[in-house]
Design an enzyme around this catalytic site. Sequence first.
Site, PDB file in Angstrom:
ATOM      1  N   GLY A  55      47.800 -29.596  14.961  1.00 48.46           N
ATOM      2  CA  GLY A  55      47.107 -29.625  13.677  1.00 48.46           C
ATOM      3  C   GLY A  55      46.488 -28.276  13.379  1.00 48.46           C
ATOM      4  O   GLY A  55      46.387 -27.405  14.253  1.00 48.46           O
ATOM      5  N   TYR A  91      32.087 -28.582   6.564  1.00 50.67           N
ATOM      6  CA  TYR A  91      32.759 -27.275   6.515  1.00 50.67           C
ATOM      7  C   TYR A  91      32.683 -26.664   5.109  1.00 50.67           C
ATOM      8  O   TYR A  91      32.988 -25.495   4.930  1.00 50.67           O
ATOM      9  CB  TYR A  91      34.247 -27.411   6.892  1.00 50.67           C
ATOM     10  CG  TYR A  91      34.517 -27.830   8.314  1.00 50.67           C
ATOM     11  CD1 TYR A  91      33.493 -27.966   9.254  1.00 50.67           C
ATOM     12  CD2 TYR A  91      35.821 -28.108   8.740  1.00 50.67           C
ATOM     13  CE1 TYR A  91      33.759 -28.367  10.550  1.00 50.67           C
ATOM     14  CE2 TYR A  91      36.088 -28.502  10.039  1.00 50.67           C
ATOM     15  CZ  TYR A  91      35.054 -28.639  10.940  1.00 50.67           C
ATOM     16  OH  TYR A  91      35.321 -29.028  12.220  1.00 50.67           O
ATOM     17  N   TYR A 252      39.607 -29.421  20.380  1.00 47.23           N
ATOM     18  CA  TYR A 252      39.247 -28.306  19.498  1.00 47.23           C
ATOM     19  C   TYR A 252      39.038 -27.059  20.355  1.00 47.23           C
ATOM     20  O   TYR A 252      38.913 -27.133  21.573  1.00 47.23           O
ATOM     21  CB  TYR A 252      38.029 -28.623  18.636  1.00 47.23           C
ATOM     22  CG  TYR A 252      36.704 -28.874  19.329  1.00 47.23           C
ATOM     23  CD1 TYR A 252      35.979 -27.846  19.938  1.00 47.23           C
ATOM     24  CD2 TYR A 252      36.118 -30.147  19.321  1.00 47.23           C
ATOM     25  CE1 TYR A 252      34.749 -28.067  20.521  1.00 47.23           C
ATOM     26  CE2 TYR A 252      34.886 -30.382  19.911  1.00 47.23           C
ATOM     27  CZ  TYR A 252      34.200 -29.342  20.506  1.00 47.23           C
ATOM     28  OH  TYR A 252      32.981 -29.575  21.090  1.00 47.23           O
ATOM     29  N   LYS A 306      42.354 -23.274  14.968  1.00 45.13           N
ATOM     30  CA  LYS A 306      41.899 -22.840  13.647  1.00 45.13           C
ATOM     31  C   LYS A 306      42.357 -21.421  13.405  1.00 45.13           C
ATOM     32  O   LYS A 306      42.243 -20.545  14.279  1.00 45.13           O
ATOM     33  CB  LYS A 306      40.374 -22.951  13.577  1.00 45.13           C
ATOM     34  CG  LYS A 306      39.747 -22.294  12.343  1.00 45.13           C
ATOM     35  CD  LYS A 306      39.183 -20.931  12.669  1.00 45.13           C
ATOM     36  CE  LYS A 306      38.691 -20.225  11.407  1.00 45.13           C
ATOM     37  NZ  LYS A 306      38.192 -18.864  11.684  1.00 45.13           N
ATOM     38  N   SER A 307      42.906 -21.154  12.235  1.00 46.83           N
ATOM     39  CA  SER A 307      43.255 -19.787  11.868  1.00 46.83           C
ATOM     40  C   SER A 307      43.411 -19.677  10.366  1.00 46.83           C
ATOM     41  O   SER A 307      43.901 -20.601   9.717  1.00 46.83           O
ATOM     42  CB  SER A 307      44.558 -19.343  12.547  1.00 46.83           C
ATOM     43  OG  SER A 307      44.854 -17.998  12.192  1.00 46.83           O
TER      44      SER A 307
END
Length: 366
Positions: A55, A91, A252, A306-307
């Site tokens: 994801g 977020y 995560y 995450k990126s």
Amino acid sequence: MVAQRRYSEFQIDAAVFCLLDQVKRACTQAARKMSLTAKNKSVSLSDGNRIPLLGLGTYGDPRTTPKGTTYESVKAAIDVGYRHLDGALVYFNEGEVGHAIRDKIADGTVKREDIFYCGKLWNTFHPPELVRPALERTLKTLQLDYVDLYIVELPIAFKPGDAFYPQDENGKYIYHETDLCATWEALEACKDAGLTKSLGVSNFNRRQLELILNKPGLKHRPVSNQVECHPFFTQPKLLEYCRQNDIVIVGYSPLGTSRDASWVNLKSPPLLEDPLLIAIGKKHNKSSAQVALRFNVQRGVVVIPKSFNLERIKHNSQIFDFSLTEEEMEAVEGSTKTSASWSFSCKRRIILAWSDHPEYPFHDDY
């Protein structure tokens, strides 16, 4: 005669133990071999739904992330094959995530049922009467009819109100009575209403998971537990417990945390510079990041790197065309033992200012 009988019984017990150990090892190896050749890029959840193994994490500091960054990143991720998107109300960018999803549906790249979106219940919405309004707020922001997974972001409650991080005049966080079972019952009602397909938790330890699992009248079990998980912090005890209870671990920070001094001990080496990961990567013509992600995926752990960098988003997705050997998996698992100080500081990335909360999850072993 008695001594001989006891010795014989000891030999039998030892043989049985040895046999059980061999069976356990064989099952572990068989499971890994299956994952080495599996083409499926998702795993089953206990409620019958499926979750993609890869994801895109969408967290970005709202103070420093330019407007539109999340939108472009999510669109790019969908274009290169991501189908799992991890977000949260806190977020402050769910609007951009929803916009990107809708645009990729509109241009025919995907259908809504192709996308797996995970949203999160923030600490200020734990009282049962606030749970559904919080989820509905997320749905309104996304402009979607439902989320695929809705999870309790942390097992600690803050004072309800407009402030997401309520503090008193001295800067101390203001807590609220935490009743995880009551919060969970409100979440079950959301699932029954069709607002979410699955329910899960995040940053829960074993004791807190058992509190939910053993709740009288439990209607819907948590299908996942989102926690920090990577080669320097492999979570073996929690992973085994969750496997026994049909709970999928979602990892995560699968590439290690940000090099932010408030999150990690800067004296510890960055995960992606680890010599073992680099060496394994060279054997497979892969990067240390791809090895780190493949390691978890091969264990059945979902990863959500995450990126906002479009090249890295594509790079991180290229983990399904190779497999780690049994020896490589064991070597990476063993590396966590030599990185205890790194993982200790990383494990407590949740601000230590909250450690006096009764439900702070990281005081327990796992």
